[in-house]
Design a protein around this motif. Structure first.
Motif, mmCIF file in Angstrom:
data_model
loop_
_atom_site.group_PDB
_atom_site.id
_atom_site.type_symbol
_atom_site.label_atom_id
_atom_site.label_comp_id
_atom_site.label_asym_id
_atom_site.label_seq_id
_atom_site.Cartn_x
_atom_site.Cartn_y
_atom_site.Cartn_z
ATOM 1 N N LEU A 118 -87.592 -5.296 69.051
ATOM 2 C CA LEU A 118 -88.749 -5.788 68.299
ATOM 3 C C LEU A 118 -88.385 -7.081 67.570
ATOM 4 C CD1 LEU A 118 -91.647 -4.787 67.806
ATOM 5 C CD2 LEU A 118 -90.858 -3.829 65.647
ATOM 6 N N ILE A 121 -88.199 -10.050 70.022
ATOM 7 C CA ILE A 121 -89.509 -10.601 70.405
ATOM 8 C C ILE A 121 -90.096 -11.402 69.244
ATOM 9 C CG2 ILE A 121 -91.831 -10.066 71.259
ATOM 10 C CD1 ILE A 121 -90.722 -7.474 72.369
ATOM 11 N N ALA A 125 -91.124 -15.411 69.010
ATOM 12 C CA ALA A 125 -92.426 -15.903 68.556
ATOM 13 C C ALA A 125 -92.260 -16.909 67.425
ATOM 14 C CB ALA A 125 -93.302 -14.734 68.106
ATOM 15 N N LEU A 128 -90.688 -20.214 68.635
ATOM 16 C CA LEU A 128 -91.659 -20.996 69.389
ATOM 17 C C LEU A 128 -92.670 -21.644 68.445
ATOM 18 C CD1 LEU A 128 -92.113 -21.590 72.365
ATOM 19 C CD2 LEU A 128 -93.731 -19.714 72.449
ATOM 20 N N LEU A 154 -103.987 -23.468 66.539
ATOM 21 C CA LEU A 154 -103.543 -22.121 66.176
ATOM 22 C C LEU A 154 -104.558 -21.446 65.252
ATOM 23 C CD1 LEU A 154 -101.009 -20.177 66.393
ATOM 24 C CD2 LEU A 154 -100.349 -21.068 64.186
ATOM 25 N N LEU A 157 -107.923 -20.765 67.215
ATOM 26 C CA LEU A 157 -107.776 -19.642 68.147
ATOM 27 C C LEU A 157 -107.698 -18.308 67.406
ATOM 28 C CD1 LEU A 157 -105.265 -20.525 71.008
ATOM 29 C CD2 LEU A 157 -107.553 -19.589 71.249
ATOM 30 N N LEU A 177 -107.375 -15.049 76.980
ATOM 31 C CA LEU A 177 -106.892 -15.791 75.817
ATOM 32 C C LEU A 177 -106.138 -17.050 76.248
ATOM 33 C CD1 LEU A 177 -106.118 -16.141 72.812
ATOM 34 C CD2 LEU A 177 -104.198 -14.649 73.241
ATOM 35 N N LEU A 178 -105.305 -16.906 77.284
ATOM 36 C CA LEU A 178 -104.541 -18.064 77.754
ATOM 37 C C LEU A 178 -105.470 -19.121 78.353
ATOM 38 C CD1 LEU A 178 -101.347 -16.449 79.286
ATOM 39 C CD2 LEU A 178 -101.522 -17.820 77.232
ATOM 40 N N SER A 181 -107.011 -20.911 75.503
ATOM 41 C CA SER A 181 -106.096 -21.818 74.806
ATOM 42 C C SER A 181 -105.825 -23.073 75.642
ATOM 43 C CB SER A 181 -104.796 -21.118 74.414
ATOM 44 O OG SER A 181 -104.159 -20.603 75.544
ATOM 45 N N GLY B 107 -101.344 -20.484 72.664
ATOM 46 C CA GLY B 107 -101.855 -19.183 73.092
ATOM 47 C C GLY B 107 -100.740 -18.160 73.224
ATOM 48 N N VAL B 108 -99.615 -18.588 73.785
ATOM 49 C CA VAL B 108 -98.480 -17.688 73.973
ATOM 50 C C VAL B 108 -97.938 -17.205 72.627
ATOM 51 C CG1 VAL B 108 -96.078 -17.597 74.751
ATOM 52 C CG2 VAL B 108 -97.816 -18.568 76.234
ATOM 53 N N ILE B 109 -97.911 -18.108 71.642
ATOM 54 C CA ILE B 109 -97.435 -17.714 70.311
ATOM 55 C C ILE B 109 -98.289 -16.567 69.764
ATOM 56 C CG2 ILE B 109 -97.172 -18.472 67.920
ATOM 57 C CD1 ILE B 109 -96.545 -21.267 69.013
ATOM 58 N N ILE B 110 -99.618 -16.733 69.873
ATOM 59 C CA ILE B 110 -100.513 -15.684 69.376
ATOM 60 C C ILE B 110 -100.277 -14.376 70.131
ATOM 61 C CG2 ILE B 110 -102.948 -14.992 69.191
ATOM 62 C CD1 ILE B 110 -103.635 -17.867 68.648
ATOM 63 N N LEU B 111 -100.112 -14.477 71.446
ATOM 64 C CA LEU B 111 -99.860 -13.280 72.252
ATOM 65 C C LEU B 111 -98.586 -12.574 71.816
ATOM 66 C CD1 LEU B 111 -100.657 -14.258 75.941
ATOM 67 C CD2 LEU B 111 -101.834 -12.618 74.491
ATOM 68 N N LEU B 112 -97.533 -13.347 71.564
ATOM 69 C CA LEU B 112 -96.261 -12.734 71.177
ATOM 70 C C LEU B 112 -96.396 -11.995 69.847
ATOM 71 C CD1 LEU B 112 -93.650 -15.448 72.204
ATOM 72 C CD2 LEU B 112 -93.622 -13.076 72.924
ATOM 73 N N PHE B 113 -97.090 -12.628 68.890
ATOM 74 C CA PHE B 113 -97.268 -11.958 67.599
ATOM 75 C C PHE B 113 -98.070 -10.668 67.744
ATOM 76 C CE2 PHE B 113 -96.179 -16.096 65.575
ATOM 77 C CZ PHE B 113 -95.180 -15.615 64.747
ATOM 78 N N VAL B 116 -95.917 -7.939 69.115
ATOM 79 C CA VAL B 116 -95.024 -7.365 68.102
ATOM 80 C C VAL B 116 -95.778 -6.322 67.287
ATOM 81 C CG1 VAL B 116 -93.705 -7.859 66.003
ATOM 82 C CG2 VAL B 116 -93.527 -9.374 67.964
ATOM 83 N N ARG B 118 -98.378 -4.539 68.126
ATOM 84 C CA ARG B 118 -98.641 -3.314 68.907
ATOM 85 C C ARG B 118 -97.372 -2.505 69.139
ATOM 86 N NH1 ARG B 118 -102.308 -6.342 71.955
ATOM 87 N NH2 ARG B 118 -100.742 -6.680 73.554
ATOM 88 N N LEU B 119 -96.273 -3.208 69.466
ATOM 89 C CA LEU B 119 -95.031 -2.502 69.786
ATOM 90 C C LEU B 119 -94.429 -1.817 68.565
ATOM 91 C CD1 LEU B 119 -93.303 -4.998 72.233
ATOM 92 C CD2 LEU B 119 -94.237 -2.769 72.782
ATOM 93 N N LYS B 120 -94.769 -2.317 67.373
ATOM 94 C CA LYS B 120 -94.255 -1.754 66.135
ATOM 95 C C LYS B 120 -94.519 -0.255 66.068
ATOM 96 C CE LYS B 120 -96.297 -2.510 62.383
ATOM 97 N NZ LYS B 120 -97.323 -3.314 61.725
#
Lengths: 191, 179
Positions: A118, A121, A125, A128, A154, A157, A177-178, A181, B107-113, B116, B118-120
């Motif tokens: 966790l 990941i 994030a 990045l 950011l 979105l 979403l992608l 963006s 977009g990828v940044i938002i997805l990664l957060f 995290v 959900r996985l929590k």
């Protein structure tokens, strides 16, 4: 034969790389640059292109080098070479794990490892986020520069997603979403 | 069928998409299992994305599934890079393409957060797990700003987690025996 050589070289690279794709760069320098398949400066350029395009770095670089050295078939050989070690090793481990999943120690080890994953990941994030919004270029040694457009994107979105979630009672799918963006990116960064 | 899942997988973008597609939508694998798979992918040779695809494929549909999922993951990036490699020097100079990729990164940044968050749910919260989480996160961040040349940090952190987990199980066993 060049095709076998491509396959073999990338097989080795796949087998001895641990972790993410960038851990592979030293191996590539050693194995691929020394053979004259790609020049040092081309490699640096390619890392930038790879960073900006979808797909794991490992597959991108093997396709690119394979294609420039041995054409289409060369690209196929190199890409199969780089993924084959993973397929073999993971399939064996997955089969073993299936038997030992209920073992107390395996469960203990997995419990210990989950918070770490966790954190990995989350750190990806965060790094990045810092790179995209606060740093010039792609390196952490680069200059600091606040990128107001990325920051605005950011916020926009996140706001849209929040509203979507409230209205539709579920979150927007990852692919949609992608797409959104990418579209907003074109609008914000070209204006 | 399976390939469709991985059509836009890759790099950073890959983890949240796999997680969403495979656990949330299709319920093939639970949130806890996906974290275990990620840990195994990190600590075995080969790129994480490829390893994860193979493992998920195997879990869902056996050996064939593992192979097909991996090929499915490779095809899109193979195709994209194959096309780009013919004119890649000019590629990033197109303002529209560059802008699109900049947008995608956000977009990828938002997805990664959101991954995290959900996985929590899959992680038991206790003193040890919070401690491990904090250690791993701070080391990762510190190491990315200070270039030490040490390339195996995430692998070492995974090993730390494994060892801690096993030691805790051993301690728990001893306690049980005493009682």
């Amino acid at each position: 034969m060049i095709f076998f050589e491509l396959f073999y070289t990338f097989f080795l690279i796949g087998l001895f790389t641990f972790g993410g794709g960038y851990a592979m760069i030293p191996m590539i320098q050693e194995q691929v640059v020394s053979k004259g398949w790609i020049s040092e400066s081309n490699l640096t350029d390619f890392i930038a292109v790879s960073e900006a395009t979808p797909g794991p770095f490992a597959i991108n670089i093997s396709t690119f080098v394979g294609n420039s050295v041995g054409g289409t078939f060369g690209a196929i050989c190199a890409t199969i070479g780089v993924i084959l070690p993973s397929i073999i090793v993971i399939l064996i481990i997955a089969m073993i794990m299936k038997k030992f999943m209920k073992n107390k120690y395996v469960q203990g080890a997995l419990n210990g490892v989950r918070p770490i994953v966790l954190a990995l990941i989350l750190s990806t994030a965060l790094m990045l986020l810092i790179k995209v919004i606060f740093l010039k270029g792609n390196s952490f040694n680069g200059e600091w520069e606040f990128d107001i457009r990325s920051f605005a994107l950011l916020i926009i979105l996140s706001g849209m997603l929040f509203i979507y979630k409230k209205v539709r009672k579920k979150s927007l799918g990852a692919i949609k979403l992608l797409g959104l963006s990418a579209l907003l990116g074109i609008i914000i960064f070209t204006v | 069928m399976k390939i469709g899942v991985f059509t836009f997988g890759g790099g950073y973008a890959m983890i949240p998409i796999i997680e969403e597609e495979v656990t949330k939508k299709r319920k093939w694998i639970s949130e806890i299992e996906i974290m275990d798979i990620l840990a195994i992918s990190e600590s075995t040779p080969g790129p994480i994305a490829v390893n994860t695809a193979t493992y998920v494929g195997y879990k869902v549909a056996g050996v064939t599934g593992g192979i097909i999922a991996t090929i499915g993951l490779a095809i899109p990036s193979f195709a994209i890079i194959f096309v780009i490699s013919f004119f890649y020097q000019d590629f990033m100079k197109w303002p529209v393409i560059a802008a699109m990729f900049k947008g995608l990164k956000v977009g990828v940044i938002i997805l990664l957060f959101s991954a995290v968050i959900r996985l929590k749910k899959g992680v038991k919260v206790n003193f040890i797990s919070v401690l491990l989480f904090v250690i791993a996160l701070s080391l990762m961040l510190v190491f990315s700003f200070i270039d030490t040349g040490f390339k195996y940090l995430s692998l070492s952190l995974i090993l730390l987690g494994i060892i801690t987990g096993i030691v805790l199980t051993l301690i728990a066993n001893k306690k049980e025996r005493k009682e």
